[in-house]
Design a protein around this motif. Structure first.
Motif, PDB file in Angstrom:
ATOM      1  N   UNK A  36       0.842  -1.193   0.000  1.00  0.00           N
ATOM      2  CA  UNK A  36       0.000   0.000   0.000  1.00  0.00           C
ATOM      3  C   UNK A  36       0.881   1.248   0.000  1.00  0.00           C
ATOM      4  N   UNK A  37       0.663   2.176  -0.930  1.00  0.00           N
ATOM      5  CA  UNK A  37       1.539   3.340  -1.050  1.00  0.00           C
ATOM      6  C   UNK A  37       1.305   4.377   0.050  1.00  0.00           C
ATOM      7  N   UNK A  38       2.277   5.250   0.202  1.00  0.00           N
ATOM      8  CA  UNK A  38       2.217   6.321   1.205  1.00  0.00           C
ATOM      9  C   UNK A  38       1.758   7.627   0.560  1.00  0.00           C
ATOM     10  N   UNK A  39       1.009   8.404   1.339  1.00  0.00           N
ATOM     11  CA  UNK A  39       0.593   9.737   0.892  1.00  0.00           C
ATOM     12  C   UNK A  39       1.704  10.756   1.092  1.00  0.00           C
ATOM     13  N   UNK A  40       2.433  10.613   2.171  1.00  0.00           N
ATOM     14  CA  UNK A  40       3.518  11.536   2.507  1.00  0.00           C
ATOM     15  C   UNK A  40       4.740  10.730   2.903  1.00  0.00           C
ATOM     16  N   UNK A  41       5.881  11.038   2.303  1.00  0.00           N
ATOM     17  CA  UNK A  41       7.143  10.423   2.693  1.00  0.00           C
ATOM     18  C   UNK A  41       8.087  11.530   3.138  1.00  0.00           C
ATOM     19  N   UNK A  42       8.427  11.521   4.415  1.00  0.00           N
ATOM     20  CA  UNK A  42       9.439  12.437   4.934  1.00  0.00           C
ATOM     21  C   UNK A  42      10.808  11.787   4.739  1.00  0.00           C
ATOM     22  N   UNK A  43      11.661  12.438   3.977  1.00  0.00           N
ATOM     23  CA  UNK A  43      13.016  11.942   3.752  1.00  0.00           C
ATOM     24  C   UNK A  43      13.946  12.682   4.714  1.00  0.00           C
ATOM     25  N   UNK A  44      14.571  11.927   5.618  1.00  0.00           N
ATOM     26  CA  UNK A  44      15.414  12.534   6.652  1.00  0.00           C
ATOM     27  C   UNK A  44      16.773  11.842   6.645  1.00  0.00           C
ATOM     28  N   UNK A  45      17.361  11.727   5.456  1.00  0.00           N
ATOM     29  CA  UNK A  45      18.677  11.113   5.296  1.00  0.00           C
ATOM     30  C   UNK A  45      19.695  12.196   4.966  1.00  0.00           C
ATOM     31  N   UNK A  46      20.968  11.815   4.949  1.00  0.00           N
ATOM     32  CA  UNK A  46      22.016  12.749   4.564  1.00  0.00           C
ATOM     33  C   UNK A  46      21.769  13.271   3.150  1.00  0.00           C
ATOM     34  N   UNK A 104      22.674  11.204   0.158  1.00  0.00           N
ATOM     35  CA  UNK A 104      21.916   9.973  -0.069  1.00  0.00           C
ATOM     36  C   UNK A 104      20.540  10.233  -0.673  1.00  0.00           C
ATOM     37  N   UNK A 105      20.215  11.472  -0.962  1.00  0.00           N
ATOM     38  CA  UNK A 105      18.847  11.832  -1.345  1.00  0.00           C
ATOM     39  C   UNK A 105      18.373  11.137  -2.605  1.00  0.00           C
ATOM     40  N   UNK A 106      19.170  11.194  -3.654  1.00  0.00           N
ATOM     41  CA  UNK A 106      18.679  10.715  -4.952  1.00  0.00           C
ATOM     42  C   UNK A 106      18.368   9.220  -4.923  1.00  0.00           C
ATOM     43  N   UNK A 107      19.291   8.420  -4.403  1.00  0.00           N
ATOM     44  CA  UNK A 107      19.040   6.972  -4.453  1.00  0.00           C
ATOM     45  C   UNK A 107      17.922   6.564  -3.498  1.00  0.00           C
ATOM     46  N   UNK A 108      17.804   7.266  -2.367  1.00  0.00           N
ATOM     47  CA  UNK A 108      16.693   6.975  -1.456  1.00  0.00           C
ATOM     48  C   UNK A 108      15.360   7.276  -2.141  1.00  0.00           C
ATOM     49  N   UNK A 109      15.296   8.395  -2.855  1.00  0.00           N
ATOM     50  CA  UNK A 109      14.052   8.739  -3.549  1.00  0.00           C
ATOM     51  C   UNK A 109      13.747   7.742  -4.662  1.00  0.00           C
ATOM     52  N   UNK A 110      14.770   7.258  -5.345  1.00  0.00           N
ATOM     53  CA  UNK A 110      14.545   6.247  -6.369  1.00  0.00           C
ATOM     54  C   UNK A 110      13.996   4.974  -5.742  1.00  0.00           C
ATOM     55  N   UNK A 111      14.457   4.654  -4.528  1.00  0.00           N
ATOM     56  CA  UNK A 111      13.971   3.463  -3.843  1.00  0.00           C
ATOM     57  C   UNK A 111      12.517   3.611  -3.416  1.00  0.00           C
ATOM     58  N   UNK A 112      12.168   4.745  -2.805  1.00  0.00           N
ATOM     59  CA  UNK A 112      10.836   4.880  -2.215  1.00  0.00           C
ATOM     60  C   UNK A 112       9.789   5.387  -3.201  1.00  0.00           C
ATOM     61  N   UNK A 113      10.201   5.819  -4.388  1.00  0.00           N
ATOM     62  CA  UNK A 113       9.200   6.262  -5.361  1.00  0.00           C
ATOM     63  C   UNK A 113       8.201   5.141  -5.669  1.00  0.00           C
ATOM     64  N   UNK A 114       8.661   3.900  -5.582  1.00  0.00           N
ATOM     65  CA  UNK A 114       7.777   2.772  -5.887  1.00  0.00           C
ATOM     66  C   UNK A 114       6.653   2.628  -4.869  1.00  0.00           C
ATOM     67  N   UNK A 115       6.801   3.233  -3.681  1.00  0.00           N
ATOM     68  CA  UNK A 115       5.739   3.146  -2.669  1.00  0.00           C
ATOM     69  C   UNK A 115       5.154   4.530  -2.367  1.00  0.00           C
ATOM     70  N   UNK A 116       5.343   5.465  -3.280  1.00  0.00           N
ATOM     71  CA  UNK A 116       4.724   6.782  -3.170  1.00  0.00           C
ATOM     72  C   UNK A 116       3.438   6.787  -3.976  1.00  0.00           C
ATOM     73  N   UNK A 117       2.344   7.195  -3.353  1.00  0.00           N
ATOM     74  CA  UNK A 117       1.066   7.237  -4.057  1.00  0.00           C
ATOM     75  C   UNK A 117       1.169   8.144  -5.286  1.00  0.00           C
ATOM     76  N   UNK A 118       0.357   7.895  -6.322  1.00  0.00           N
ATOM     77  CA  UNK A 118       0.416   8.728  -7.530  1.00  0.00           C
ATOM     78  C   UNK A 118       0.282  10.216  -7.224  1.00  0.00           C
ATOM     79  N   UNK A 119      -0.509  10.556  -6.218  1.00  0.00           N
ATOM     80  CA  UNK A 119      -0.646  11.953  -5.821  1.00  0.00           C
ATOM     81  C   UNK A 119       0.070  12.235  -4.512  1.00  0.00           C
ATOM     82  N   UNK A 120       1.005  11.348  -4.136  1.00  0.00           N
ATOM     83  CA  UNK A 120       1.735  11.527  -2.888  1.00  0.00           C
ATOM     84  C   UNK A 120       2.795  12.609  -2.981  1.00  0.00           C
ATOM     85  N   UNK A 121       3.302  13.013  -1.826  1.00  0.00           N
ATOM     86  CA  UNK A 121       4.298  14.082  -1.761  1.00  0.00           C
ATOM     87  C   UNK A 121       5.503  13.632  -0.946  1.00  0.00           C
TER      88      UNK A 121
END
Length: 358
Positions: free
Chosen positions: A89-99, A102-119
């Motif tokens: 089940x995808x997330x509506x909001x993903x807070x990224x709190x990494x260094x 590490x931002x780009x690869x973390x976002x590539x990883x979690x994009x698969x569980x971000x809702x189509x209208x998620x932020x």
């Protein structure tokens, strides 16, 4: 599950604030504290972390947050980073709190569980909104900046030096049509501190980068808490000079001078004077006597710090505009020597760092 391309404009009904499915990705000192606050407020929040021992400690004992005058403990749902692939089940909001690095690869990883209208909200140092938007699209990216002093050296336990009244966040949409939803996210984050919604979050992020460039790396080079480092001969002058250069970089990049940290709108047109004002505000409100900056914490753990995303970004921006950045370049050079093992962090670096600025 079919996700729309990040570049496509999304017009989908969002959940009510109390029904939002939330993830906190990166639960170090800051992320763990925020995650604990959201869990205690009854939010539907999942914590995702790459430190295995920390995940197991959170599962066994929850998160303990030691605040200046109290301690709290929150039972949380904690997942190992590798378990993202198991989520359905995808997330509506993903807070990224990494260094920041590490931002780009973390976002590539979690994009698969971000809702189509998620932020995705980047609660990080540096100008990471560009890296986030490059992965998920500007229409699913929320810029953010915050100030909170914390440290973590034990799995499952974070030490937070700012309680909710002195913890500050600002959020702002990269896509103006998301402002109402950003207001909802601000309501969520108010479980953890003071929150403002900005119509110019990029400028606000630059103002915070100015503070970070002045304080985080220079004090770490001396292996001292910021409050001690600033009292060393010549160091306050050097730190402020690094901030002045950062302000010039911000203006060259098109940023405006905007208030941050809950301060009133600036009454001065002098950029350097405003640097002094925000420097003093952080020193008096957000830094305790024993506060170790995030850079120094990383070095003491044997980890790489965000040098290139802080003072390095300032120097790079000024170079792009054909302008010098001697102070920030000096800070970066010495910090990278420390990270390579060619130099030890310590007060012996003070005279070399301040040099002709004393």
């Amino acid at each position: 599950m079919q996700f729309q391309p990040a570049s496509k404009r999304i017009e989908t009904v969002w959940r009510k604030t109390d029904e939002l499915k939330i993830a906190v990705v990166g639960t170090g000192a800051q992320g763990a504290s925020i995650g604990a606050d959201l869990a205690l407020a009854g939010r539907d929040v999942t914590l995702i972390e790459q430190w295995p021992a920390h995940v197991e400690a959170m599962r066994a004992n929850g998160i303990t947050v030691n605040l200046p005058k109290r301690s709290i403990n929150a039972k949380v749902r904690a997942l190992h980073l590798c378990q993202v692939a198991e989520l359905r089940e995808p997330f509506d909001v993903i807070f990224v709190v990494v260094k920041a690095y590490d931002t780009r690869w973390i976002c590539q990883l979690v994009e698969s569980v971000l809702a189509p209208n998620g932020l995705v909200v980047g609660l990080q140092n540096g100008m990471t909104h560009t890296a986030i938007a490059s992965v998920v699209g500007e229409n699913r990216c929320v810029g953010a900046v915050f100030d909170m002093a914390s440290n973590m050296f034990e799995p499952g336990v974070t030490n937070r030096q700012n309680d909710h009244d002195t913890s500050w966040f600002a959020l702002g949409p990269l896509a103006p049509e998301n402002r109402e939803r950003v207001e909802q996210i601000a309501g969520v984050l108010r479980d953890s501190g003071r929150v403002e919604v900005s119509d110019d979050i990029v400028s606000a992020k630059w103002m915070k980068l100015i503070v970070n460039a002045a304080q985080l790396v220079p004090s770490a080079i001396l292996n001292l808490p910021f409050a001690e480092a600033v009292r060393m001969p010549g160091m306050e002058r050097l730190m402020r000079a690094a901030g002045y250069e950062a302000m010039h970089a911000a203006l060259a990049d098109g940023a405006d001078i905007v208030p941050i940290l809950g301060m009133p709108p600036p009454r001065t047109n002098d950029p350097d004077r405003y640097v002094d004002l925000i420097f003093d505000e952080v020193l008096s409100t957000f830094m305790m006597a024993d506060t170790l900056t995030t850079v120094l914490q990383d070095w003491r753990k044997g980890r790489r710090a965000e040098v290139l995303d802080l003072n390095g970004h300032v120097a790079q921006t000024l170079r792009k505009h054909g302008r010098p950045a001697p102070v920030n370049e000096r800070v970066v050079a010495m910090a990278l020597e420390i990270e390579r093992g060619d130099r030890q962090a310590g007060i012996a670096n003070s005279s070399l760092l301040t040099g002709d600025l004393q």
